[in-house]
Design a protein around this motif. Structure first.
Motif, PDB file in Angstrom:
ATOM      1  N   ALA A  56      48.569  41.201 101.519  1.00 40.84           N
ATOM      2  CA  ALA A  56      47.286  40.622 101.972  1.00 40.84           C
ATOM      3  C   ALA A  56      47.481  39.866 103.277  1.00 40.84           C
ATOM      4  O   ALA A  56      46.615  39.114 103.707  1.00 40.84           O
ATOM      5  CB  ALA A  56      46.736  39.695 100.899  1.00 40.84           C
ATOM      6  N   ARG A  57      48.644  40.089 103.922  1.00 39.30           N
ATOM      7  CA  ARG A  57      49.000  39.259 105.077  1.00 39.30           C
ATOM      8  C   ARG A  57      47.981  39.284 106.205  1.00 39.30           C
ATOM      9  O   ARG A  57      47.607  38.261 106.737  1.00 39.30           O
ATOM     10  CB  ARG A  57      50.345  39.735 105.635  1.00 39.30           C
ATOM     11  CG  ARG A  57      51.476  39.084 104.922  1.00 39.30           C
ATOM     12  CD  ARG A  57      52.766  39.531 105.486  1.00 39.30           C
ATOM     13  NE  ARG A  57      53.813  39.328 104.494  1.00 39.30           N
ATOM     14  CZ  ARG A  57      55.050  39.679 104.668  1.00 39.30           C
ATOM     15  NH1 ARG A  57      55.413  40.294 105.760  1.00 39.30           N
ATOM     16  NH2 ARG A  57      55.933  39.449 103.744  1.00 39.30           N
ATOM     17  N   SER A  58      47.575  40.496 106.581  1.00 39.21           N
ATOM     18  CA  SER A  58      46.720  40.601 107.757  1.00 39.21           C
ATOM     19  C   SER A  58      45.289  40.159 107.485  1.00 39.21           C
ATOM     20  O   SER A  58      44.550  39.874 108.415  1.00 39.21           O
ATOM     21  CB  SER A  58      46.707  42.043 108.256  1.00 39.21           C
ATOM     22  OG  SER A  58      48.034  42.472 108.436  1.00 39.21           O
ATOM     23  N   PHE A  85      43.607  36.848 109.026  1.00 37.67           N
ATOM     24  CA  PHE A  85      43.044  36.870 110.380  1.00 37.67           C
ATOM     25  C   PHE A  85      41.545  37.151 110.315  1.00 37.67           C
ATOM     26  O   PHE A  85      40.744  36.490 110.937  1.00 37.67           O
ATOM     27  CB  PHE A  85      43.637  38.033 111.178  1.00 37.67           C
ATOM     28  CG  PHE A  85      44.893  37.700 111.900  1.00 37.67           C
ATOM     29  CD1 PHE A  85      44.972  36.585 112.692  1.00 37.67           C
ATOM     30  CD2 PHE A  85      45.993  38.532 111.818  1.00 37.67           C
ATOM     31  CE1 PHE A  85      46.126  36.286 113.375  1.00 37.67           C
ATOM     32  CE2 PHE A  85      47.149  38.245 112.489  1.00 37.67           C
ATOM     33  CZ  PHE A  85      47.221  37.129 113.267  1.00 37.67           C
ATOM     34  N   LEU A  86      41.228  38.192 109.547  1.00 42.16           N
ATOM     35  CA  LEU A  86      39.843  38.647 109.495  1.00 42.16           C
ATOM     36  C   LEU A  86      38.966  37.615 108.788  1.00 42.16           C
ATOM     37  O   LEU A  86      37.870  37.293 109.238  1.00 42.16           O
ATOM     38  CB  LEU A  86      39.757  40.000 108.781  1.00 42.16           C
ATOM     39  CG  LEU A  86      40.718  41.054 109.330  1.00 42.16           C
ATOM     40  CD1 LEU A  86      40.582  42.357 108.564  1.00 42.16           C
ATOM     41  CD2 LEU A  86      40.448  41.297 110.809  1.00 42.16           C
ATOM     42  N   TYR A  87      39.489  37.084 107.688  1.00 44.03           N
ATOM     43  CA  TYR A  87      38.746  36.082 106.930  1.00 44.03           C
ATOM     44  C   TYR A  87      38.442  34.868 107.821  1.00 44.03           C
ATOM     45  O   TYR A  87      37.315  34.380 107.881  1.00 44.03           O
ATOM     46  CB  TYR A  87      39.569  35.651 105.707  1.00 44.03           C
ATOM     47  CG  TYR A  87      38.951  34.507 104.961  1.00 44.03           C
ATOM     48  CD1 TYR A  87      38.017  34.736 103.962  1.00 44.03           C
ATOM     49  CD2 TYR A  87      39.281  33.193 105.263  1.00 44.03           C
ATOM     50  CE1 TYR A  87      37.419  33.683 103.285  1.00 44.03           C
ATOM     51  CE2 TYR A  87      38.699  32.134 104.610  1.00 44.03           C
ATOM     52  CZ  TYR A  87      37.775  32.384 103.615  1.00 44.03           C
ATOM     53  OH  TYR A  87      37.187  31.331 102.950  1.00 44.03           O
ATOM     54  N   GLN A  88      39.478  34.416 108.513  1.00 39.76           N
ATOM     55  CA  GLN A  88      39.337  33.231 109.366  1.00 39.76           C
ATOM     56  C   GLN A  88      38.257  33.443 110.434  1.00 39.76           C
ATOM     57  O   GLN A  88      37.453  32.558 110.710  1.00 39.76           O
ATOM     58  CB  GLN A  88      40.684  32.965 110.027  1.00 39.76           C
ATOM     59  CG  GLN A  88      40.824  31.596 110.624  1.00 39.76           C
ATOM     60  CD  GLN A  88      42.098  31.495 111.436  1.00 39.76           C
ATOM     61  OE1 GLN A  88      42.536  32.444 112.092  1.00 39.76           O
ATOM     62  NE2 GLN A  88      42.726  30.343 111.398  1.00 39.76           N
ATOM     63  N   LYS A  89      38.206  34.657 110.972  1.00 39.68           N
ATOM     64  CA  LYS A  89      37.237  34.921 112.033  1.00 39.68           C
ATOM     65  C   LYS A  89      35.810  34.988 111.479  1.00 39.68           C
ATOM     66  O   LYS A  89      34.849  34.691 112.179  1.00 39.68           O
ATOM     67  CB  LYS A  89      37.590  36.209 112.777  1.00 39.68           C
ATOM     68  CG  LYS A  89      38.928  36.128 113.478  1.00 39.68           C
ATOM     69  CD  LYS A  89      38.993  34.909 114.378  1.00 39.68           C
ATOM     70  CE  LYS A  89      40.362  34.600 114.918  1.00 39.68           C
ATOM     71  NZ  LYS A  89      41.354  34.119 113.963  1.00 39.68           N
ATOM     72  N   GLN A 123      48.936  45.441 111.213  1.00 37.58           N
ATOM     73  CA  GLN A 123      49.038  44.138 111.871  1.00 37.58           C
ATOM     74  C   GLN A 123      48.554  44.203 113.325  1.00 37.58           C
ATOM     75  O   GLN A 123      47.876  43.294 113.806  1.00 37.58           O
ATOM     76  CB  GLN A 123      50.470  43.630 111.806  1.00 37.58           C
ATOM     77  CG  GLN A 123      50.844  43.190 110.400  1.00 37.58           C
ATOM     78  CD  GLN A 123      52.304  42.801 110.284  1.00 37.58           C
ATOM     79  OE1 GLN A 123      52.937  42.436 111.241  1.00 37.58           O
ATOM     80  NE2 GLN A 123      52.843  42.883 109.084  1.00 37.58           N
ATOM     81  N   VAL A 124      48.909  45.292 113.997  1.00 38.72           N
ATOM     82  CA  VAL A 124      48.447  45.465 115.378  1.00 38.72           C
ATOM     83  C   VAL A 124      46.911  45.506 115.399  1.00 38.72           C
ATOM     84  O   VAL A 124      46.251  44.839 116.206  1.00 38.72           O
ATOM     85  CB  VAL A 124      49.034  46.761 115.996  1.00 38.72           C
ATOM     86  CG1 VAL A 124      48.346  47.087 117.318  1.00 38.72           C
ATOM     87  CG2 VAL A 124      50.534  46.605 116.219  1.00 38.72           C
ATOM     88  N   ASN A 136      40.914  40.452 115.631  1.00 34.71           N
ATOM     89  CA  ASN A 136      40.868  39.008 115.846  1.00 34.71           C
ATOM     90  C   ASN A 136      40.418  38.695 117.281  1.00 34.71           C
ATOM     91  O   ASN A 136      39.561  37.848 117.519  1.00 34.71           O
ATOM     92  CB  ASN A 136      42.273  38.459 115.576  1.00 34.71           C
ATOM     93  CG  ASN A 136      42.459  37.053 116.075  1.00 34.71           C
ATOM     94  OD1 ASN A 136      41.828  36.140 115.589  1.00 34.71           O
ATOM     95  ND2 ASN A 136      43.318  36.882 117.061  1.00 34.71           N
ATOM     96  N   ASP A 137      40.971  39.436 118.239  1.00 40.53           N
ATOM     97  CA  ASP A 137      40.608  39.216 119.642  1.00 40.53           C
ATOM     98  C   ASP A 137      39.162  39.621 119.911  1.00 40.53           C
ATOM     99  O   ASP A 137      38.476  38.987 120.717  1.00 40.53           O
ATOM    100  CB  ASP A 137      41.550  39.998 120.562  1.00 40.53           C
ATOM    101  CG  ASP A 137      42.958  39.431 120.515  1.00 40.53           C
ATOM    102  OD1 ASP A 137      43.099  38.237 120.190  1.00 40.53           O
ATOM    103  OD2 ASP A 137      43.906  40.173 120.790  1.00 40.53           O
ATOM    104  N   ILE A 138      38.720  40.675 119.243  1.00 41.85           N
ATOM    105  CA  ILE A 138      37.336  41.132 119.452  1.00 41.85           C
ATOM    106  C   ILE A 138      36.355  40.023 119.050  1.00 41.85           C
ATOM    107  O   ILE A 138      35.322  39.827 119.694  1.00 41.85           O
ATOM    108  CB  ILE A 138      37.073  42.430 118.645  1.00 41.85           C
ATOM    109  CG1 ILE A 138      37.802  43.586 119.316  1.00 41.85           C
ATOM    110  CG2 ILE A 138      35.572  42.739 118.556  1.00 41.85           C
ATOM    111  CD1 ILE A 138      37.855  44.853 118.495  1.00 41.85           C
TER     112      ILE A 138
END
Lengths: 260, 252
Positions: free
Chosen positions: A173-175, A178-182, B22-23, B29-31
């Motif tokens: 669930a690592r990545s 990022f999405l959740y935070q955004k 991850q990439v 995230n940048d978008i």
């Protein structure tokens, strides 16, 4: 009478956080920088725009941003990753031995760790906002923002555990953090009031739980006396805690740990 | 050193699925940041000479340079932790210079997403012509040197202070401050952004050069990059003389 386990977890985590001032100082320093920069941006924009944007004055923007940032800065941003790693590695199996809900204990423990950070951010934010924009636009609404901030952190933690529970199935669930935070940044109103969003997106964000994690307390602190926001937060907390419990319950039944 | 970098890249690519996830996650995230700036300028119009296209160019430079440092030389932001955890011990036993070895030792797939995103954003929103592209490439490289050197300097403070949060705070501060139009700041803050925390040289100055090339400003950027590069080398080398190891044998 014995203290309930989640309460013990909450208290001991809070004590541990207070005993280690290093990470607390870093979070606080980071919060002060982030919130000041973003508040400056909106303050200058509102001033250059005739004194207000979407009904928020410069001062209201400043109070809004210091509050929305406090709601998010109080938490470990990578909580989803850490919880997901514990699930994927099988470390969570040990917690099943306790006579208490795994997810309940985890949320209580993280809440305990977050509260000292939250109250430090509230104090720092109030001082910085007063210095740059004067007193809170409406003190009664600002007072309501304090319990609202605690609810915001609780909602956020419950949602993060519901998200991280996906690791029971996908193992990594690592990545997703990022999405959740955004989602919290934009749809939760951390970077800007939801009123800044285009109409359709504003309506969508208002119907999602992320608004309970930053927008609700920030709206109150910016001088909008809307007590019903607290009711909305409580409702979302019940839904999100239920979702986290359901995800963990289902996941625990299929958990397989290899080795010892 | 290229061999070390190749090995680190191979490690990062070992799990192909996770690598590309991850990439992609970092690119998404940048978008979101691009969406923020688009929404912001949609409401505000222009702010102290900055508009949407100028900020997107700034963001392209920042993600390209930042992605290069944090992706290809991922240990740059972990120097302080490596020092306090004994992570540099293994590097000291090798017949290579420790700082370049440590920097090249770890590739981070997540931040390579930033790099890829930066290239894409410049191609789409940076108005690429041969001249602008050349300035963008050189500017991003110089920005990467400034950022990487700054991270090594603040991380190396751990040689003096032991366990220190200065590295973490420095990292977050420079990335954050670089990602905003420098002209919203004034007075002492602006001075700090051009000196002690050189955020202006990590994004705003290279982006300005792409739009309006000025030989003097370009020279200033290259001078700052060289100065911070030498500063990082000096601070790390001096700190290493005081280093007494943590007696924990780890893999750097």
């Amino acid at each position: 009478m014995r203290e309930p386990w989640p309460l013990v977890a909450l208290r001991s985590s809070a004590m541990r956080a207070l005993r280690d001032p290093g990470p607390l100082a870093v979070s606080l320093g980071f919060y002060a920088i982030v919130a000041t920069v973003l508040a400056t941006l909106w303050r200058i924009a509102a001033t250059a725009h005739g004194g207000a944007i979407v009904g928020y004055s410069s001062a209201q923007f400043v109070w809004y941003i210091y509050t929305s940032e406090a709601a998010v800065s109080a938490l470990n941003p990578r909580q989803i990753e850490l919880t997901g790693d514990d699930i994927a590695s099988g470390a969570v199996a040990v917690e099943l031995l306790r006579p208490a809900s795994v997810v309940g204990m985890r949320i209580a423990s993280e809440l305990g760790r977050s509260l000292p950070r939250l109250f430090a951010c509230i104090a720092t934010g109030a001082v910085l906002a007063t210095l740059s924009a004067g007193a809170a636009p409406r003190p009664a609404a600002a007072l309501l923002a304090v319990p609202s901030l605690v609810l915001a952190v609780a909602c956020n933690l419950a949602a993060q555990h519901a998200f991280a529970g996906a690791a029971f199935w996908i193992r990594d669930a690592r990545s997703t953090w990022f999405l959740y935070q955004k989602l919290v940044f934009i749809l939760g109103g951390m970077l800007m009031p939801l009123q800044v969003l285009p109409g359709w997106l504003h309506a969508l964000a208002g119907a999602l739980p992320f608004m309970a994690m930053a927008y609700a307390p920030a709206r109150l602190a910016s001088g909008h006396l809307d007590p019903q926001l607290l009711v909305v937060q409580l409702a979302w907390l019940a839904v999100l805690a239920g979702a986290a419990a359901a995800v963990f319950g289902a996941g625990e039944r299929r958990l397989q740990v290899v080795g010892g | 050193m290229p061999t070390v970098l190749r090995t680190a890249a191979a490690e990062a690519r070992a799990n192909q699925g996770a690598f590309w996830t991850q990439v992609a996650a970092m690119a998404i995230n940048d978008i979101v940041w691009v969406i923020f700036w688009v929404l912001f300028f949609h409401r505000v119009g222009t702010l102290r000479g900055w508009d949407r296209s100028r900020v997107l160019l700034l963001f392209a430079v920042l993600t390209t340079g930042g992605g290069l440092v944090l992706g290809v030389t991922a240990n740059a932001r972990r120097i302080g932790q490596l020092i306090t955890d004994g992570g540099i011990d293994a590097a000291l036993a090798l017949p290579v210079s420790p700082l370049p070895y440590l920097l090249a030792r770890r590739v981070d797939a997540v931040n390579l997403g930033d790099f890829v995103f930066g290239l894409g954003l410049f191609a789409l929103a940076g108005g690429p012509t041969p001249e602008r592209t050349l300035v963008y490439v050189i500017g991003s490289l110089a920005a990467a040197v400034v950022l990487g050197s700054f991270l090594v300097i603040v991380g190396s403070l751990s040689f003096l202070a032991g366990r220190s949060e200065a590295g973490d705070l420095g990292f977050h501060a420079i990335i954050l401050l670089s990602s905003y139009p420098v002209d919203i700041f004034g007075g002492v803050t602006k001075l700090v952004l051009y000196t002690a925390v050189p955020a202006a040289f990590v994004a705003a100055v290279p982006a300005r050069l792409v739009n309006h090339f000025d030989p003097l400003l370009a020279l200033a950027l290259l001078t700052v990059a060289a100065t911070f590069g030498m500063g990082a080398w000096t601070v790390f080398t001096l700190g290493l003389r005081r280093y007494t190891s943590s007696a924990i044998w780890t893999r750097a």
